[in-house]
Design an enzyme around this catalytic site. Structure first.
Site, PDB file in Angstrom:
ATOM      1  N   ASN A 163     -18.445  -6.682  -4.440  1.00  0.00           N
ATOM      2  CA  ASN A 163     -18.440  -6.493  -2.991  1.00  0.00           C
ATOM      3  C   ASN A 163     -19.711  -5.730  -2.647  1.00  0.00           C
ATOM      4  O   ASN A 163     -19.786  -4.515  -2.817  1.00  0.00           O
ATOM      5  CB  ASN A 163     -17.183  -5.690  -2.607  1.00  0.00           C
ATOM      6  N   LYS A 214     -19.798  -2.495  -4.874  1.00  0.00           N
ATOM      7  CA  LYS A 214     -18.551  -2.123  -5.556  1.00  0.00           C
ATOM      8  C   LYS A 214     -18.163  -3.249  -6.511  1.00  0.00           C
ATOM      9  O   LYS A 214     -18.432  -4.421  -6.222  1.00  0.00           O
ATOM     10  CB  LYS A 214     -17.426  -1.932  -4.532  1.00  0.00           C
ATOM     11  N   ARG A 271     -17.297 -11.160  -2.590  1.00  0.00           N
ATOM     12  CA  ARG A 271     -16.777 -11.070  -1.231  1.00  0.00           C
ATOM     13  C   ARG A 271     -17.950 -11.343  -0.286  1.00  0.00           C
ATOM     14  O   ARG A 271     -18.989 -10.693  -0.373  1.00  0.00           O
ATOM     15  CB  ARG A 271     -16.229  -9.660  -0.990  1.00  0.00           C
ATOM     16  N   HIS A 309     -10.803  -9.268   7.738  1.00  0.00           N
ATOM     17  CA  HIS A 309      -9.700  -8.877   6.835  1.00  0.00           C
ATOM     18  C   HIS A 309      -8.852 -10.090   6.431  1.00  0.00           C
ATOM     19  O   HIS A 309      -7.677  -9.948   6.093  1.00  0.00           O
ATOM     20  CB  HIS A 309      -8.739  -7.860   7.497  1.00  0.00           C
ATOM     21  N   HIS A 331      -2.854  -4.989   9.256  1.00  0.00           N
ATOM     22  CA  HIS A 331      -3.786  -4.345   8.319  1.00  0.00           C
ATOM     23  C   HIS A 331      -4.390  -3.152   9.060  1.00  0.00           C
ATOM     24  O   HIS A 331      -5.280  -3.311   9.904  1.00  0.00           O
ATOM     25  CB  HIS A 331      -4.876  -5.346   7.899  1.00  0.00           C
ATOM     26  N   GLY A 390     -10.834   0.272   9.581  1.00  0.00           N
ATOM     27  CA  GLY A 390     -10.892  -0.859  10.507  1.00  0.00           C
ATOM     28  C   GLY A 390      -9.492  -1.461  10.524  1.00  0.00           C
ATOM     29  O   GLY A 390      -8.862  -1.548   9.474  1.00  0.00           O
ATOM     30  N   ARG A 448     -14.130   2.576  16.271  1.00  0.00           N
ATOM     31  CA  ARG A 448     -14.463   1.401  17.102  1.00  0.00           C
ATOM     32  C   ARG A 448     -13.521   1.280  18.294  1.00  0.00           C
ATOM     33  O   ARG A 448     -12.333   1.573  18.171  1.00  0.00           O
ATOM     34  CB  ARG A 448     -14.354   0.120  16.254  1.00  0.00           C
ATOM     35  N   GLU A 502      -7.322  -7.020  -2.074  1.00  0.00           N
ATOM     36  CA  GLU A 502      -8.280  -8.086  -1.791  1.00  0.00           C
ATOM     37  C   GLU A 502      -9.019  -8.528  -3.065  1.00  0.00           C
ATOM     38  O   GLU A 502      -9.312  -9.702  -3.241  1.00  0.00           O
ATOM     39  CB  GLU A 502      -9.268  -7.623  -0.722  1.00  0.00           C
TER      40      GLU A 502
HETATM   41  P1  ADP Z   1     -11.006   0.884   5.013  1.00  0.00           P
HETATM   42  O1  ADP Z   1     -10.926   0.135   6.298  1.00  0.00           O
HETATM   43  O2  ADP Z   1     -12.174   1.796   4.911  1.00  0.00           O
HETATM   44  O3  ADP Z   1     -10.741   0.050   3.772  1.00  0.00           O
HETATM   45  P2  ADP Z   1      -8.464   2.105   4.323  1.00  0.00           P
HETATM   46  O4  ADP Z   1      -7.584   0.926   4.353  1.00  0.00           O
HETATM   47  O5  ADP Z   1      -8.745   2.747   3.007  1.00  0.00           O
HETATM   48  O6  ADP Z   1      -9.783   1.889   5.134  1.00  0.00           O
HETATM   49  O7  ADP Z   1      -7.779   3.208   5.279  1.00  0.00           O
HETATM   50  C1  ADP Z   1      -8.397   4.434   5.488  1.00  0.00           C
HETATM   51  C2  ADP Z   1      -7.595   5.215   6.486  1.00  0.00           C
HETATM   52  O8  ADP Z   1      -6.233   5.325   6.044  1.00  0.00           O
HETATM   53  C3  ADP Z   1      -8.064   6.663   6.608  1.00  0.00           C
HETATM   54  O9  ADP Z   1      -9.017   6.759   7.624  1.00  0.00           O
HETATM   55  C4  ADP Z   1      -6.818   7.391   6.986  1.00  0.00           C
HETATM   56  O10 ADP Z   1      -6.788   7.479   8.380  1.00  0.00           O
HETATM   57  C5  ADP Z   1      -5.681   6.521   6.543  1.00  0.00           C
HETATM   58  N1  ADP Z   1      -4.864   7.154   5.490  1.00  0.00           N
HETATM   59  C6  ADP Z   1      -5.070   7.118   4.169  1.00  0.00           C
HETATM   60  N2  ADP Z   1      -4.086   7.825   3.536  1.00  0.00           N
HETATM   61  C7  ADP Z   1      -3.264   8.300   4.486  1.00  0.00           C
HETATM   62  C8  ADP Z   1      -2.072   9.090   4.486  1.00  0.00           C
HETATM   63  N3  ADP Z   1      -1.531   9.533   3.343  1.00  0.00           N
HETATM   64  N4  ADP Z   1      -1.498   9.361   5.674  1.00  0.00           N
HETATM   65  C9  ADP Z   1      -2.037   8.913   6.819  1.00  0.00           C
HETATM   66  N5  ADP Z   1      -3.154   8.155   6.887  1.00  0.00           N
HETATM   67  C10 ADP Z   1      -3.764   7.856   5.743  1.00  0.00           C
END
Ligand code: ADP
Length: 401
Positions: free
Chosen positions: A7, A14, A90, A179, A208, A212, A241, A385
């Protein structure tokens, strides 16, 4: 069979090396600050993590270092590069050209290049990642998994905007979504878990929710509609966003702030969403903590997010003529019980209720949080993914061997 999943971002790359016999990553990591001073690689294998500082002027150097690390006798995961049977990449944008993963050939590379203008921040890096791998592993089959391929099946009415039609035919302005790999994975996992054939009328809404966020309506195993739009800026408000916005606001603000459209779009991407509303953070954990301490704007940001997600869920149930299952996934969807509760409560009129006890203490893996008597199943499904990319890659690579 071992598949390397790549990715590539503009200054990062990554990777995961997945053993298809177990479908588990035997090594994973990433190169950061590619092309910048202070570049380094973080690598995890055999339960150990190492950080290797090394100059990486470009993506080829990053791939070379990744491969060297994968075969390193101290912290590697394989003995020789020959153990890598295929590479899955990806890629952000197929411009609606492909509805599935494809083996990379000259024609696919052309499609990738033709879509740079639709994804100027990511697509060039994705192409660099492919070229870098080809340079180092010329004889290994490579596959592209496009992030929006799953959305290519949307009906016209869901992807054409209320703009002059020539803007679609001439300039390719339409809904593409994002996504897609995650929505595809969790919707098919949901069908598998529930023991139903997705192609026989199964209607699922996949949420999702991460940094984002996007929501998709999936009917008969195909994407029917999705909240992200021409770019990943559309849909629900996100970490930084805006989500959907009346375009007239941009003209109005351009006058007030005396800035151009580029700066306004930057603000919409980087300084808006729950971060912009709360003034606290884009991270939902920070917002929850701030709200508990009485910060009104933090709670307001959470409320706006939950409200917008709930509206998409309701509208997709209407669009599909019902819903059988709602899935929560990604960082927030998998971990934030308050968000799940806010979105899934008060939907009894739609046949949806959740078990608050299970929602508050979910088990690892797929967790059923459906309430008693709920007609609609509500599931938490961890997304993966990389595994989808690896599965597609293994399948397509096997077809040419
Ligand atoms: P990305 O879009 O970068 O892949 P992720 O799917 O990893 O994002 O989600 C990241 C977000 O998930 C963080 O900004 C946070 O807000 C939320 N998050 C992660 N762990 C927790 C948790 N234990 N409780 C609440 N929110 C969480």
């Amino acid at each position: 069979m071992k598949v390397l999943v790549i990715n590539a971002g503009s200054s990062s790359l990554k990777y995961q090396l997945i053993d298809m016999a177990t479908e588990k990553a035997i090594a994973k990591g990433g190169c950061e600050r590619i092309g910048l001073p202070g570049s380094f690689l973080k690598h995890k294998a055999n339960g150990k993590e190492v950080t290797i500082e090394s100059a990486m002027p470009d993506h080829t150097a990053a791939i070379e270092l990744t491969l060297k690390t994968l075969v390193d006798e101290n912290h590697g995961a394989i003995k020789s590069m020959d153990e890598i049977d295929a590479v899955g990449h990806r890629v952000l944008h197929s411009g609606g050209e492909y509805d599935r993963s494809v083996l990379i050939n000259d024609e696919v590379m052309k499609v990738c290049e033709n879509n740079i203008e639709l994804a100027p921040l990511h697509q060039p890096a994705n192409i660099k990642g492919i070229l870098a791998c080809k340079a180092v592993m010329p004889n290994v089959p490579m596959v592209a998994t496009f992030d929006n391929a799953f959305h290519a099946t949307m009906p016209e009415k869901a992807y054409i905007f209320g703009l002059p039609y020539e803007f679609y035919t001439k300039y390719r302005v339409r809904r593409y979504g994002a996504h897609g790999t995650s929505h595809r994975f969790v919707s098919s996992e949901a069908a598998k878990y529930l023991g139903v054939n997705p192609e026989e009328g199964f209607k699922v809404i996949t949420c999702h929710l991460g940094n984002g966020s996007s929501i998709a309506a999936v009917k008969d195993g195909k994407c029917f509609d999705t909240s992200m739009s021409f770019t990943p800026l559309g849909g629900v408000p996100m970490g930084t966003r805006t989500g959907d916005l009346d375009p007239a606001i941009l003209e109005y603000l351009a006058g007030k702030l005396n800035v151009d459209i580029k700066e306004l779009v930057r603000i919409c991407n980087k300084e808006s969403g729950v971060s912009g509303v709360s003034g606290v953070s884009s991270d939902f954990r920070d917002l929850t903590n701030a709200s508990k301490q009485g910060n009104h704007r933090a709670q307001l940001a959470l409320d706006i997010f939950n409200y917008s997600c709930k509206k998409f869920v309701g509208s997709y149930a209407a669009a599909m003529g019902g819903v059988d299952c709602i899935v929560f996934t990604a960082g927030i969807g998998e971990h934030d019980e308050a968000v799940r509760k806010a979105i899934a409560t008060d939907l009894e009129y739609m046949g949806v209720s959740i078990d608050l006890e299970k929602n508050g203490n979910p088990t690892d893996g797929i967790c059923d949080i459906t309430g008693e008597g709920s007609r609609v199943k509500v599931l938490i499904i961890p997304t993966n993914e990389e595994l989808v990319i690896a599965r597609d890659t293994a399948e397509l690579a096997s077809s040419v061997k």
